[in-house]
Design a protein around this motif. Structure first.
Motif, PDB file in Angstrom:
ATOM      1  N   SER A 175       0.580  -1.266  -0.040  1.00 33.87           N
ATOM      2  CA  SER A 175       0.219  -0.224   0.231  1.00 33.87           C
ATOM      3  C   SER A 175       0.955   1.186   0.101  1.00 33.87           C
ATOM      4  O   SER A 175       2.164   1.249  -0.037  1.00 33.87           O
ATOM      5  N   VAL A 203       4.928   5.066   2.707  1.00 34.79           N
ATOM      6  CA  VAL A 203       5.256   6.823   3.014  1.00 34.79           C
ATOM      7  C   VAL A 203       6.058   6.121   3.921  1.00 34.79           C
ATOM      8  O   VAL A 203       6.850   6.715   4.539  1.00 34.79           O
ATOM      9  N   TYR A 222      -2.605  14.786   2.885  1.00 35.70           N
ATOM     10  CA  TYR A 222      -2.795  13.214   3.602  1.00 35.70           C
ATOM     11  C   TYR A 222      -1.609  12.376   2.659  1.00 35.70           C
ATOM     12  O   TYR A 222      -1.307  11.788   1.729  1.00 35.70           O
ATOM     13  N   GLY A 261      -1.430   8.735   3.653  1.00 36.52           N
ATOM     14  CA  GLY A 261      -2.040   7.096   4.634  1.00 36.52           C
ATOM     15  C   GLY A 261      -2.184   7.324   5.418  1.00 36.52           C
ATOM     16  O   GLY A 261      -1.939   8.351   5.798  1.00 36.52           O
ATOM     17  N   ASP A 289       3.508  16.483  -0.565  1.00 35.57           N
ATOM     18  CA  ASP A 289       3.206  16.205  -2.163  1.00 35.57           C
ATOM     19  C   ASP A 289       2.569  17.066  -2.931  1.00 35.57           C
ATOM     20  O   ASP A 289       1.757  18.175  -2.530  1.00 35.57           O
ATOM     21  N   HIS A 308      -3.652  16.551  -2.704  1.00 29.67           N
ATOM     22  CA  HIS A 308      -5.204  16.105  -3.420  1.00 29.67           C
ATOM     23  C   HIS A 308      -6.145  16.343  -1.751  1.00 29.67           C
ATOM     24  O   HIS A 308      -7.332  17.137  -2.002  1.00 29.67           O
ATOM     25  N   ASP A 318       6.029  12.490  -2.434  1.00 27.55           N
ATOM     26  CA  ASP A 318       4.844  11.255  -1.942  1.00 27.55           C
ATOM     27  C   ASP A 318       3.952  11.874  -3.253  1.00 27.55           C
ATOM     28  O   ASP A 318       3.487  12.571  -4.219  1.00 27.55           O
ATOM     29  N   ILE A 333       2.081   9.255  -4.908  1.00 26.00           N
ATOM     30  CA  ILE A 333       1.318   7.915  -4.776  1.00 26.00           C
ATOM     31  C   ILE A 333      -0.246   8.465  -5.772  1.00 26.00           C
ATOM     32  O   ILE A 333      -1.030   7.075  -6.208  1.00 26.00           O
ATOM     33  N   ALA A 335       2.374   5.018  -5.654  1.00 32.62           N
ATOM     34  CA  ALA A 335       0.875   3.332  -5.168  1.00 32.62           C
ATOM     35  C   ALA A 335       0.275   2.548  -6.340  1.00 32.62           C
ATOM     36  O   ALA A 335       1.016   3.743  -7.885  1.00 32.62           O
TER      37      ALA A 335
HETATM   38  C1  PLP Z   1      -0.705  11.661  -1.267  1.00 37.33           C
HETATM   39  C2  PLP Z   1      -1.333  10.196  -0.481  1.00 37.33           C
HETATM   40  N1  PLP Z   1      -0.190   9.199   0.017  1.00 37.33           N
HETATM   41  C3  PLP Z   1       0.026   8.588   0.429  1.00 37.33           C
HETATM   42  C4  PLP Z   1      -1.354   7.425   0.968  1.00 37.33           C
HETATM   43  C5  PLP Z   1      -1.987   6.516   0.712  1.00 37.33           C
HETATM   44  O1  PLP Z   1      -1.352   5.085   0.168  1.00 37.33           O
HETATM   45  P1  PLP Z   1      -2.752   3.660   0.352  1.00 37.33           P
HETATM   46  O2  PLP Z   1      -4.636   3.722   0.274  1.00 37.33           O
HETATM   47  O3  PLP Z   1      -2.159   3.075  -0.805  1.00 37.33           O
HETATM   48  O4  PLP Z   1      -2.432   2.995   1.486  1.00 37.33           O
HETATM   49  C6  PLP Z   1      -2.502   8.474  -0.204  1.00 37.33           C
HETATM   50  C7  PLP Z   1      -3.608   7.528  -0.562  1.00 37.33           C
HETATM   51  O5  PLP Z   1      -4.604   8.064  -1.240  1.00 37.33           O
HETATM   52  C8  PLP Z   1      -2.372   9.373  -1.266  1.00 37.33           C
HETATM   53  O6  PLP Z   1      -3.165   9.812  -1.775  1.00 37.33           O
END
Ligand code: PLP
Length: 442
Positions: A123, A128, A151, A153, A220, A224, A253, A255, A279
């Motif tokens: 995940s 992270v 955010y 995670g 990030d 978002h 990050d 993701i 991810a």
């Molecule tokens: C920027 C960011 N980091 C980390 C995560 C956590 O990822 P996961 O849901 O795969 O644990 C998310 C999930 O939305 C995210 O948008």
């Protein structure tokens, strides 16, 4: 005014799942008896209760959520299904490494300039978590810094000042560290320094003041959680410069923002990170995470090295089902596909902005490339505080979400969306047409 459930269960809005005798109502009642509030993934709860889906095929709805941006090829793409089906019969999880992990690792190292070595997790949360641990091991320092309204995670050190109540946030130039919820380790509140996004001067002062304790700054690049805020010109490269001056690692990050460019957000915004977390799209629809970066930093995980070592297990890390699905998904994401999705994304943003202007409502649209989000206010989208909806705006968001769902358009409950490659101008125009009708009715 009727309550929201009664109003949106009507034929006009087509939300039959809100009728008391619906299958969703029945499943939700069963779920409540066995899961807290019937829920095992906070993200997918939408008041009064979510619609339950039996299948993503043959739907009369258009999915602009795509499992929270993860499904860049939509649901059940034939090439991914074929690769997974082949893998299913030869083994889903093997207690040995497989070629599939090497292929996906090669692809990621090839695409992202700053990734020299990479490891897989199940995940983004874990990616992270491991990047933070690597930074602590490499620098020998305990604390990390992250930005307010971001955010990363569900991990204690990431769950600080994600969406704090505005009456608790404190000085805009030195935000308070606020636990996202009860249950977050109190020590995490102390060990996480909170920075203001898009304010490089204030961030620099805070980083400099705490430099000798900081292992990493986590960012990030297109937050978002605050509504896909654009990073100000030069903000990220300045952050790179400041962290480098103090030998603090920068963790990018991506993701979600790996959707921005074939080579990732760093290439798009012109900076480089020491570590990057990935991810979602890299798993082709299966659970995944990855973190990677400088070879010297990543060597803390090298079992053949006599230096600092972190044992990083994970029963399903790099499981071949995810690896083959992820490889197919990423291989199909050519630079041309990134461009095509970005053009479609622009069509969504411009189309919605035109509607908003024509109707004279005080809304706006944010996002980049294949990502978009509606904001029910005209305030500048600079940081978490300016972008956060008021209570009345939140009520508008909830009504808009349900009304769009009733028109067959699935957005996230906070009105964000992510495009997928099967989409064409037709789907985009359906979205805009539905938004037009919803603005009309609301
Ligand atoms: C920027 C960011 N980091 C980390 C995560 C956590 O990822 P996961 O849901 O795969 O644990 C998310 C999930 O939305 C995210 O948008």
């Amino acid at each position: 005014m009727p309550d929201i459930q009664t109003a949106f269960a009507t034929e006009t809005f087509g939300n039959r799942y809100l009728e008391p005798a619906s299958r969703s109502a029945e499943l939700y009642a069963r779920a409540r008896a066995v899961m807290p509030g019937g829920n095992t993934r906070t993200t997918v709860f939408a008041a009064p209760y979510p619609a339950y889906m039996a299948s993503a095929q043959g739907q009369s709805r258009l999915d602009f959520v795509n499992n929270y941006t993860a499904l860049i090829h939509g649901h059940a793409h034939p090439r991914i299904v074929e690769a997974v089906a082949k893998q299913l019969v030869v083994g889903t999880a093997i207690s040995f490494p497989t070629e599939s992990e090497v292929r996906l690792a090669e692809l990621l190292v090839d695409r992202v300039d700053s990734i020299e070595r990479v490891r897989f997790t199940k995940s983004g949360t874990e990616a992270v978590m491991m990047a933070i641990q690597a930074a602590r091991a490499f620098t020998g320092r305990p604390r990390i810094a992250k930005f307010e309204g971001c955010y990363h995670g569900t991990y204690d050190y990431a769950e600080i000042s994600v969406g704090p109540p505005l009456d608790l946030v404190g000085d805009p130039e030195a935000p308070r560290s606020v636990a996202e919820s009860v249950g977050v380790a109190p020590s995490a509140v102390d060990e996480v320094l909170v920075l203001p996004f898009n304010d490089a001067d204030a961030a620099e002062r805070l980083i400099a003041r705490h430099a000798n304790e900081l292992a990493a700054v986590l960012v990030d690049p297109l937050p978002h959680r605050s509504g896909f805020l654009d990073p100000a010109d030069g903000f990220l490269s300045r952050l790179r410069q400041i962290t480098r001056e103090h030998d603090i690692l920068l963790i990018s990050d991506e993701i979600i923002s790996f959707r921005l460019d074939y080579r990732g957000a760093q290439r798009r915004f012109g900076y480089d990170a020491d570590l990057t977390t990935l991810a979602k799209i890299i798993g082709g629809g299966f659970p995944v995470g990855a973190f990677g970066g400088r070879a010297d930093v990543m060597s803390v995980f090298d079992p053949t090295s006599s230096g600092t070592r972190i044992a990083h297990g994970g029963t399903f890390n790099a499981n071949p089902v995810t690896m083959v699905a992820g490889y197919e998904a990423m291989a199909m994401m050519t630079p041309a596909e990134y461009d095509r999705l970005a053009t479609l994304g622009q069509r969504v943003r411009v189309g919605l902005a035109d509607l908003i202007e024509a109707r004279g409502v005080s809304w706006q649209v944010g996002g980049q490339a294949s990502l978009f989000k509606l904001h029910p206010h005209p305030r500048p989208l600079v940081n978490y505080r300016s972008a956060s909806p008021t209570r009345a705006e939140q009520a508008d968001i909830e009504r808009f979400y349900l009304a769009m769902l009733g028109q067959g358009i699935v957005l996230t409950p906070d009105l964000a969306g992510a495009l997928s490659t099967p989409m064409t101008e037709r789907e985009i125009d359906s979205l805009i047409h539905a938004a037009d009708r919803v603005f009309d009715v609301l």
